[in-house]
Design a protein around this motif. Structure first.
Motif, short mmCIF file in Angstrom:
data_model
loop_
_atom_site.label_atom_id
_atom_site.label_comp_id
_atom_site.label_asym_id
_atom_site.label_seq_id
_atom_site.Cartn_x
_atom_site.Cartn_y
_atom_site.Cartn_z
N ASP A 1 -25.22 5.97 -1.14
CA ASP A 1 -23.78 5.89 -1.40
C ASP A 1 -23.47 4.52 -1.99
OD1 ASP A 1 -21.06 5.77 -1.39
OD2 ASP A 1 -20.82 6.04 0.78
N THR A 2 -23.00 4.52 -3.24
CA THR A 2 -22.77 3.24 -3.93
C THR A 2 -21.55 2.50 -3.38
OG1 THR A 2 -21.54 4.46 -5.62
CG2 THR A 2 -23.86 3.96 -6.10
N ARG A 3 -20.76 3.19 -2.55
CA ARG A 3 -19.60 2.53 -1.92
C ARG A 3 -19.89 2.09 -0.49
NH1 ARG A 3 -15.11 2.70 -4.55
NH2 ARG A 3 -13.76 2.55 -2.73
N ALA A 4 -21.11 2.31 -0.05
CA ALA A 4 -21.47 1.96 1.33
C ALA A 4 -21.52 0.44 1.51
CB ALA A 4 -22.83 2.58 1.68
N THR A 5 -21.44 0.02 2.77
CA THR A 5 -21.46 -1.42 3.07
C THR A 5 -22.39 -1.71 4.24
OG1 THR A 5 -19.54 -1.19 4.55
CG2 THR A 5 -19.08 -1.70 2.24
N PRO A 6 -23.66 -1.33 4.12
CA PRO A 6 -24.58 -1.47 5.25
C PRO A 6 -24.80 -2.92 5.67
CG PRO A 6 -25.77 -0.78 3.26
CD PRO A 6 -24.31 -0.71 2.95
N GLY A 7 -24.89 -3.13 6.98
CA GLY A 7 -25.29 -4.44 7.49
C GLY A 7 -24.16 -5.42 7.67
N VAL A 8 -22.94 -5.03 7.29
CA VAL A 8 -21.82 -5.96 7.49
C VAL A 8 -21.64 -6.20 8.99
CG1 VAL A 8 -19.30 -6.02 7.40
CG2 VAL A 8 -20.61 -5.50 5.34
N PRO A 9 -21.62 -7.46 9.42
CA PRO A 9 -21.74 -7.75 10.85
C PRO A 9 -20.48 -7.49 11.66
CG PRO A 9 -21.64 -9.79 9.58
CD PRO A 9 -21.65 -8.67 8.60
N ASP A 10 -19.31 -7.80 11.14
CA ASP A 10 -18.12 -7.76 11.98
C ASP A 10 -17.11 -6.82 11.37
OD1 ASP A 10 -15.86 -8.15 13.43
OD2 ASP A 10 -15.85 -10.35 13.27
N PRO B 1 -40.82 -7.19 -2.64
CA PRO B 1 -40.06 -5.94 -2.44
C PRO B 1 -38.81 -5.85 -3.30
CG PRO B 1 -39.69 -7.43 -0.59
CD PRO B 1 -40.71 -8.09 -1.49
N TRP B 2 -38.39 -4.64 -3.55
CA TRP B 2 -37.11 -4.38 -4.22
C TRP B 2 -36.04 -4.09 -3.18
CZ3 TRP B 2 -34.74 -4.89 -8.69
CH2 TRP B 2 -35.49 -5.00 -9.87
N TYR B 3 -34.81 -4.51 -3.48
CA TYR B 3 -33.66 -4.16 -2.66
C TYR B 3 -32.65 -3.43 -3.53
CZ TYR B 3 -35.72 -7.64 0.38
OH TYR B 3 -36.61 -8.34 1.16
N VAL B 4 -32.06 -2.38 -2.99
CA VAL B 4 -30.97 -1.69 -3.67
C VAL B 4 -29.67 -2.04 -2.95
CG1 VAL B 4 -29.96 0.52 -4.32
CG2 VAL B 4 -32.44 0.20 -4.46
N VAL B 5 -28.77 -2.70 -3.66
CA VAL B 5 -27.49 -3.11 -3.08
C VAL B 5 -26.39 -2.18 -3.60
CG1 VAL B 5 -25.73 -4.94 -3.09
CG2 VAL B 5 -28.15 -5.54 -2.81
N PRO B 6 -25.76 -1.41 -2.72
CA PRO B 6 -24.62 -0.60 -3.17
C PRO B 6 -23.57 -1.54 -3.77
CG PRO B 6 -25.26 0.00 -0.92
CD PRO B 6 -26.01 -1.25 -1.28
N ALA B 7 -23.12 -1.26 -4.98
CA ALA B 7 -22.38 -2.31 -5.71
C ALA B 7 -21.03 -1.87 -6.27
CB ALA B 7 -23.26 -2.87 -6.82
N ASP B 8 -20.54 -0.72 -5.82
CA ASP B 8 -19.19 -0.34 -6.27
C ASP B 8 -18.15 -1.30 -5.71
OD1 ASP B 8 -20.24 1.77 -7.63
OD2 ASP B 8 -19.21 3.35 -6.51
N ARG B 9 -18.40 -1.79 -4.50
CA ARG B 9 -17.48 -2.76 -3.90
C ARG B 9 -18.03 -4.16 -4.14
NH1 ARG B 9 -14.32 0.42 -0.10
NH2 ARG B 9 -15.51 2.25 0.50
N LYS B 10 -17.28 -4.91 -4.95
CA LYS B 10 -17.79 -6.23 -5.34
C LYS B 10 -17.90 -7.17 -4.16
CE LYS B 10 -15.91 -5.69 -9.98
NZ LYS B 10 -14.84 -6.06 -10.92
#
Ligand code: AMP
Ligand code: MG
Length: 287
Positions: free
Chosen positions: A21-30, A238-247
């Motif tokens: 999901d390109t709008r996802a925000t995984p790992g945001v802590p708070d 390693p490669w990382y894929v960052v969902p990037a729809d949300r700047k």
């Protein structure tokens, strides 16, 4: 907080871009602080991380002086058009001493570059010990645009994945820490950003009528990206894929991945190779 590297890292052979999901925000802590005002939250976080990056870079430089250490860091950014590579660079490195950062953008190879192997121009642009390098596009274009447009025959580009892995392995053995990030946007988001480029006179210069021809090949590009990431995400690089729809998320995620890479190096100021007290006395006496 779960390690962002685990959340975003590509397990070789397992990546399916369409499943992300390109709008996802995984790992945001708070979550709560973020939900209030995600943009403000991100701006603050990224500014703080920028200060850390700057401090780390200074130590990296100090420790590399006179060949004492050979550590250097390279951020590789890849994305579809309008994916946000330029915006990421300006946001993430906003607070970092420009003397320690070297950003290189790769366009179509020049006549001179075409005379050489595809890694030639890459090798020339690598960061020196002590520096943070950023590649805006990279040698991966040679298995992306080059593959999609068949700029060289398949028997040539298909051999490049292994060549790239061996090349990166050698760089890592030689003191380079590489952070490879694909900024992953949706097709809808790309359309939104293309329209924004046309509608905003200050963004019009970024619009390229040729971008539409690339957009028409969206699926081919997604396939090429998927193969590159699946084949070239290695333990060393390693490669990382960052969902990037949300700047705001994109900036935070890339900054965080970079900080983790530098924390892993943990550069230290070198111990002086002179007698500090004696030098101090000399400086006082030299009044
Ligand atoms: P931009 O990032 O908008 O300045 O565009 C740079 C262009 O250079 C993109 O269209 C890339 O596909 C193209 N490009 C970068 N590397 C290569 C390469 N190795 N071969 C052909 N085209 C490339
Ligand atoms: Mg462009």
């Amino acid at each position: 907080m779960t390690d962002l590297r685990e959340l975003l890292g590509v397990r070789p052979g397992h990546l399916r871009l369409a499943a992300i999901d390109t709008r996802a925000t995984p790992g945001v802590p708070d979550r709560r602080a973020v939900n209030d005002d995600p943009k403000a939250w991100s701006r603050e976080q990224v500014a703080a991380i920028g200060q850390d990056l700057s401090a780390y870079q200074e130590k990296l430089y100090a420790s590399a002086k006179e060949g004492a250490a050979d550590r250097r860091v390279l951020l590789i950014l890849q994305a579809m058009d309008c994916g946000g590579k330029d915006g990421t660079v300006s946001n993430v490195f906003h607070g970092v001493n420009p003397a320690g950062v070297r950003v290189v953008s790769f366009g179509p190879p020049t006549a001179e570059e075409r005379k050489h192997d595809f890694l030639w121009r890459i090798k020339l642009a690598l960061p020196q010990p002590g520096y943070l390098g950023v590649f805006n596009r990279s040698h991966y274009e040679d298995v992306l645009v080059v593959r999609v447009h068949q700029l060289v025959p398949e028997e040539v580009w298909s051999k490049r994945y292994d060549v790239i892995n061996a090349f990166e392995r050698e760089l890592v053995d030689d003191g380079l820490t590489v952070v490879k990030v694909m900024l992953h946007i949706s097709r809808e988001e790309q359309q939104k950003r293309l329209l924004a480029r046309l509608d905003d006179p200050t963004k019009r210069w970024k619009y390229n009528p040729g971008d539409l021809a690339e957009r028409a090949r969206w699926q081919d590009y997604q396939q090429a990206y998927e193969d590159a990431l699946n084949r070239c995400s290695t333990p060393a690089a390693p490669w990382y894929v960052v969902p990037a729809d949300r700047k705001w998320y994109r900036n935070w995620a890339v900054a965080t991945l970079l900080r983790q890479a530098l924390a892993g190096i943990d550069p230290q100021y070198p111990k002086p190779d002179f007698d500090v007290a004696a030098e101090r006395e000399k400086v006082v006496a030299a009044a």
